[in-house]
Write a protein that holds these residues in place. Structure first.
Motif, PDB file in Angstrom:
ATOM      1  N   PHE A 102       0.807  -1.270  -0.108  1.00 56.63           N
ATOM      2  CA  PHE A 102       0.503  -0.134  -0.154  1.00 56.63           C
ATOM      3  C   PHE A 102       0.659   1.287  -0.256  1.00 56.63           C
ATOM      4  CE2 PHE A 102      -3.747  -2.165   2.617  1.00 56.63           C
ATOM      5  CZ  PHE A 102      -3.948  -2.814   0.922  1.00 56.63           C
ATOM      6  N   ALA A 103       2.159   1.474   0.443  1.00 49.98           N
ATOM      7  CA  ALA A 103       2.796   2.372   0.809  1.00 49.98           C
ATOM      8  C   ALA A 103       3.829   2.294  -0.686  1.00 49.98           C
ATOM      9  CB  ALA A 103       4.095   2.025   1.465  1.00 49.98           C
ATOM     10  N   GLY A 104       3.601   1.920  -1.652  1.00 43.26           N
ATOM     11  CA  GLY A 104       3.937   1.752  -2.947  1.00 43.26           C
ATOM     12  C   GLY A 104       5.771   1.169  -2.724  1.00 43.26           C
ATOM     13  N   ILE A 105       6.154   0.367  -1.881  1.00 39.96           N
ATOM     14  CA  ILE A 105       7.382  -0.516  -1.806  1.00 39.96           C
ATOM     15  C   ILE A 105       7.481  -1.507  -3.093  1.00 39.96           C
ATOM     16  CG2 ILE A 105       9.378  -1.194  -0.491  1.00 39.96           C
ATOM     17  CD1 ILE A 105       8.548   0.947  -0.125  1.00 39.96           C
ATOM     18  N   ALA A 106       8.165  -1.320  -3.703  1.00 42.25           N
ATOM     19  CA  ALA A 106       8.602  -2.401  -5.063  1.00 42.25           C
ATOM     20  C   ALA A 106       8.015  -4.177  -4.870  1.00 42.25           C
ATOM     21  CB  ALA A 106       9.569  -2.041  -5.883  1.00 42.25           C
ATOM     22  N   ARG A 107       7.959  -4.745  -5.449  1.00 37.92           N
ATOM     23  CA  ARG A 107       7.900  -6.033  -5.020  1.00 37.92           C
ATOM     24  C   ARG A 107       8.836  -6.620  -4.595  1.00 37.92           C
ATOM     25  NH1 ARG A 107       7.613 -11.464  -6.809  1.00 37.92           N
ATOM     26  NH2 ARG A 107       5.411 -12.497  -6.056  1.00 37.92           N
ATOM     27  N   ALA A 108       9.640  -6.278  -4.802  1.00 39.56           N
ATOM     28  CA  ALA A 108      10.883  -7.317  -4.461  1.00 39.56           C
ATOM     29  C   ALA A 108      11.490  -6.917  -3.303  1.00 39.56           C
ATOM     30  CB  ALA A 108      12.262  -6.773  -5.645  1.00 39.56           C
ATOM     31  N   GLU A 109      11.899  -5.597  -3.069  1.00 44.39           N
ATOM     32  CA  GLU A 109      12.325  -4.842  -1.404  1.00 44.39           C
ATOM     33  C   GLU A 109      11.492  -5.332  -0.734  1.00 44.39           C
ATOM     34  OE1 GLU A 109      13.215  -0.182   0.599  1.00 44.39           O
ATOM     35  OE2 GLU A 109      12.723  -0.254  -1.927  1.00 44.39           O
ATOM     36  N   ARG A 110      10.034  -5.061  -0.519  1.00 48.80           N
ATOM     37  CA  ARG A 110       8.816  -5.400  -0.033  1.00 48.80           C
ATOM     38  C   ARG A 110       9.023  -7.382   0.618  1.00 48.80           C
ATOM     39  NH1 ARG A 110       4.980  -4.626  -3.841  1.00 48.80           N
ATOM     40  NH2 ARG A 110       3.829  -6.636  -4.608  1.00 48.80           N
ATOM     41  N   HIS A 111       9.128  -8.112  -0.457  1.00 46.83           N
ATOM     42  CA  HIS A 111       9.168  -9.224   0.351  1.00 46.83           C
ATOM     43  C   HIS A 111      10.784  -9.915   1.175  1.00 46.83           C
ATOM     44  CE1 HIS A 111       6.010 -11.308  -3.010  1.00 46.83           C
ATOM     45  NE2 HIS A 111       5.608 -10.399  -2.136  1.00 46.83           N
ATOM     46  N   ASP A 112      11.223  -8.229   0.954  1.00 47.52           N
ATOM     47  CA  ASP A 112      12.432  -8.954   1.284  1.00 47.52           C
ATOM     48  C   ASP A 112      12.140  -8.387   3.198  1.00 47.52           C
ATOM     49  OD1 ASP A 112      14.262 -10.241  -0.820  1.00 47.52           O
ATOM     50  OD2 ASP A 112      15.013  -7.933  -1.478  1.00 47.52           O
ATOM     51  N   ARG A 113      11.765  -6.808   2.724  1.00 51.05           N
ATOM     52  CA  ARG A 113      11.626  -6.979   4.125  1.00 51.05           C
ATOM     53  C   ARG A 113      10.661  -7.764   5.026  1.00 51.05           C
ATOM     54  NH1 ARG A 113      10.869  -0.477   3.849  1.00 51.05           N
ATOM     55  NH2 ARG A 113       9.987  -0.476   5.246  1.00 51.05           N
ATOM     56  N   ALA A 114       9.625  -8.214   4.273  1.00 54.58           N
ATOM     57  CA  ALA A 114       8.748  -9.161   4.899  1.00 54.58           C
ATOM     58  C   ALA A 114       9.540 -10.707   5.257  1.00 54.58           C
ATOM     59  CB  ALA A 114       7.604  -9.758   4.199  1.00 54.58           C
ATOM     60  N   MET A 115      10.449 -11.295   4.803  1.00 53.27           N
ATOM     61  CA  MET A 115      11.384 -12.232   4.996  1.00 53.27           C
ATOM     62  C   MET A 115      11.615 -12.084   6.016  1.00 53.27           C
ATOM     63  SD  MET A 115      10.647 -15.072   3.522  1.00 53.27           S
ATOM     64  CE  MET A 115      11.825 -15.748   4.105  1.00 53.27           C
ATOM     65  N   ALA A 116      12.212 -11.003   6.186  1.00 56.38           N
ATOM     66  CA  ALA A 116      14.172 -10.315   7.112  1.00 56.38           C
ATOM     67  C   ALA A 116      12.450 -10.425   8.786  1.00 56.38           C
ATOM     68  CB  ALA A 116      14.397  -8.872   7.165  1.00 56.38           C
ATOM     69  N   LEU A 117      11.281 -10.063   8.570  1.00 55.48           N
ATOM     70  CA  LEU A 117      10.407 -10.429   9.138  1.00 55.48           C
ATOM     71  C   LEU A 117      10.143 -11.552  10.260  1.00 55.48           C
ATOM     72  CD1 LEU A 117       8.777  -6.200   8.866  1.00 55.48           C
ATOM     73  CD2 LEU A 117      10.213  -7.103  10.549  1.00 55.48           C
ATOM     74  N   LEU A 118       9.703 -12.507   8.897  1.00 50.83           N
ATOM     75  CA  LEU A 118       9.683 -13.580   9.335  1.00 50.83           C
ATOM     76  C   LEU A 118      10.886 -14.508   9.882  1.00 50.83           C
ATOM     77  CD1 LEU A 118       7.445 -14.531   5.694  1.00 50.83           C
ATOM     78  CD2 LEU A 118       6.365 -14.182   8.489  1.00 50.83           C
ATOM     79  N   ARG A 119      11.928 -14.276   9.155  1.00 47.53           N
ATOM     80  CA  ARG A 119      12.868 -14.646  10.205  1.00 47.53           C
ATOM     81  C   ARG A 119      12.559 -14.007  11.633  1.00 47.53           C
ATOM     82  NH1 ARG A 119      15.345 -14.177   4.622  1.00 47.53           N
ATOM     83  NH2 ARG A 119      16.036 -11.929   5.769  1.00 47.53           N
ATOM     84  N   LEU A 120      13.027 -12.756  12.096  1.00 46.33           N
ATOM     85  CA  LEU A 120      12.760 -12.426  13.753  1.00 46.33           C
ATOM     86  C   LEU A 120      11.565 -12.996  14.381  1.00 46.33           C
ATOM     87  CD1 LEU A 120      13.662 -10.177  15.613  1.00 46.33           C
ATOM     88  CD2 LEU A 120      11.302  -8.746  14.458  1.00 46.33           C
TER      89      LEU A 120
END
Length: 263
Positions: A102-120
């Motif tokens: 929704f914030a307009g972050i590109a798909r690759a970046e938002r998935h990288d950030r989401a994966m980092a949080l899932l690891r957390l």
């Protein structure tokens, strides 16, 4: 810092009465702190959190974050509720990344950030799973990761572990302390459980039955001890923990117009 200054809330009930839900509450949530509001049902805990989230306007007083008034919802405040609100038709990864989309972050970046949080939160192996394939505790972990995705200044948590069984609840408490310690986020957390509040909070405030007022405040170090890999069961069996639990129980029982039971 999130600052609540002399906040009061009145609203009209269906029978025409005016309900005084919150009465001149003042509270600071400093950067990096873990503040817990304790009290029985109807003491205004959720009203206070909803006002912090911008879901509910104050009748009197003000709430500011970093000096700016809170007038509505915003990405600088992440919210985690008791019942998860995951989208069942999207994968775990897509749920975590939703706010970034929704914030307009590109798909690759938002998935990288989401994966980092899932690891957390220990769920990187479930990124492609559907929410209905997860346990209740795992879904709440996804909810925490999703709330963290936009990098908010503070997490607002409304009894997020209330529906979990006791063993899962203990695991989630330890996970949340770890997330708090590793991210440095401020957290405002509400619960009716004295034990949970003592384990998690660096500051615990006790609220009276309606109208909700803060009747006691405690500065604590149990959460920081747990963050240093201490066993929470050892802490709960300590004399200091037991004495504080009974002191808070007594304060709540002695509050005017006490209603309901304590956990």
């Amino acid at each position: 810092m999130l600052r609540v200054n002399q906040a009061s809330v009145f609203f009209a009930a269906q029978d025409g009465r005016t309900v005084h839900a919150l009465d001149r509450v003042s509270l600071d949530v400093p950067d990096g702190s873990f503040v817990v509001a304790l009290g029985t049902s109807g003491c205004g805990k959720s009203t206070l959190l909803n006002a912090m989230a911008g879901f509910l306007p104050l009748s009197e007083g003000s709430i500011t974050l970093a000096g700016r008034p809170i007038l509505g919802p915003g990405v600088e405040r992440g919210v985690v509720l008791q019942k998860d609100t995951l989208l069942p038709w999207k994968s775990v990864l897509e749920n975590v990344a939703l706010g970034l989309k929704f914030a307009g972050i590109a798909r690759a970046e938002r998935h990288d950030r989401a994966m980092a949080l899932l690891r957390l939160v220990g769920l990187e192996d479930f990124a492609t799973a559907a929410p209905y394939e997860l346990s209740g505790g795992m879904r709440q972990r996804v909810g925490i990761a999703r709330a963290l995705a936009p990098d908010p200044a503070i997490l607002l948590m409304d009894e997020p572990f209330g529906a979990l069984d006791s063993m899962t609840r203990e695991q989630m408490q330890e996970l949340l302390v770890s997330v708090w310690s590793r991210t440095g986020k401020s957290i405002f957390f509400i619960t009716p459980s004295i034990e949970e509040g003592l384990l998690l909070g660096t500051q615990v405030v006790v609220m009276s039955p309606r109208p909700g007022r803060i009747v006691a405040r405690f500065e604590l170090d149990f959460a920081r001890t747990i963050a240093r890999n201490a066993d929470s069961n050892t802490i709960k069996s300590s004399a200091a923990f037991a004495d504080l639990r009974e002191e808070i129980r007594s304060i709540i029982h002695q509050s005017d117009n006490f209603r309901g039971g304590l956990q």
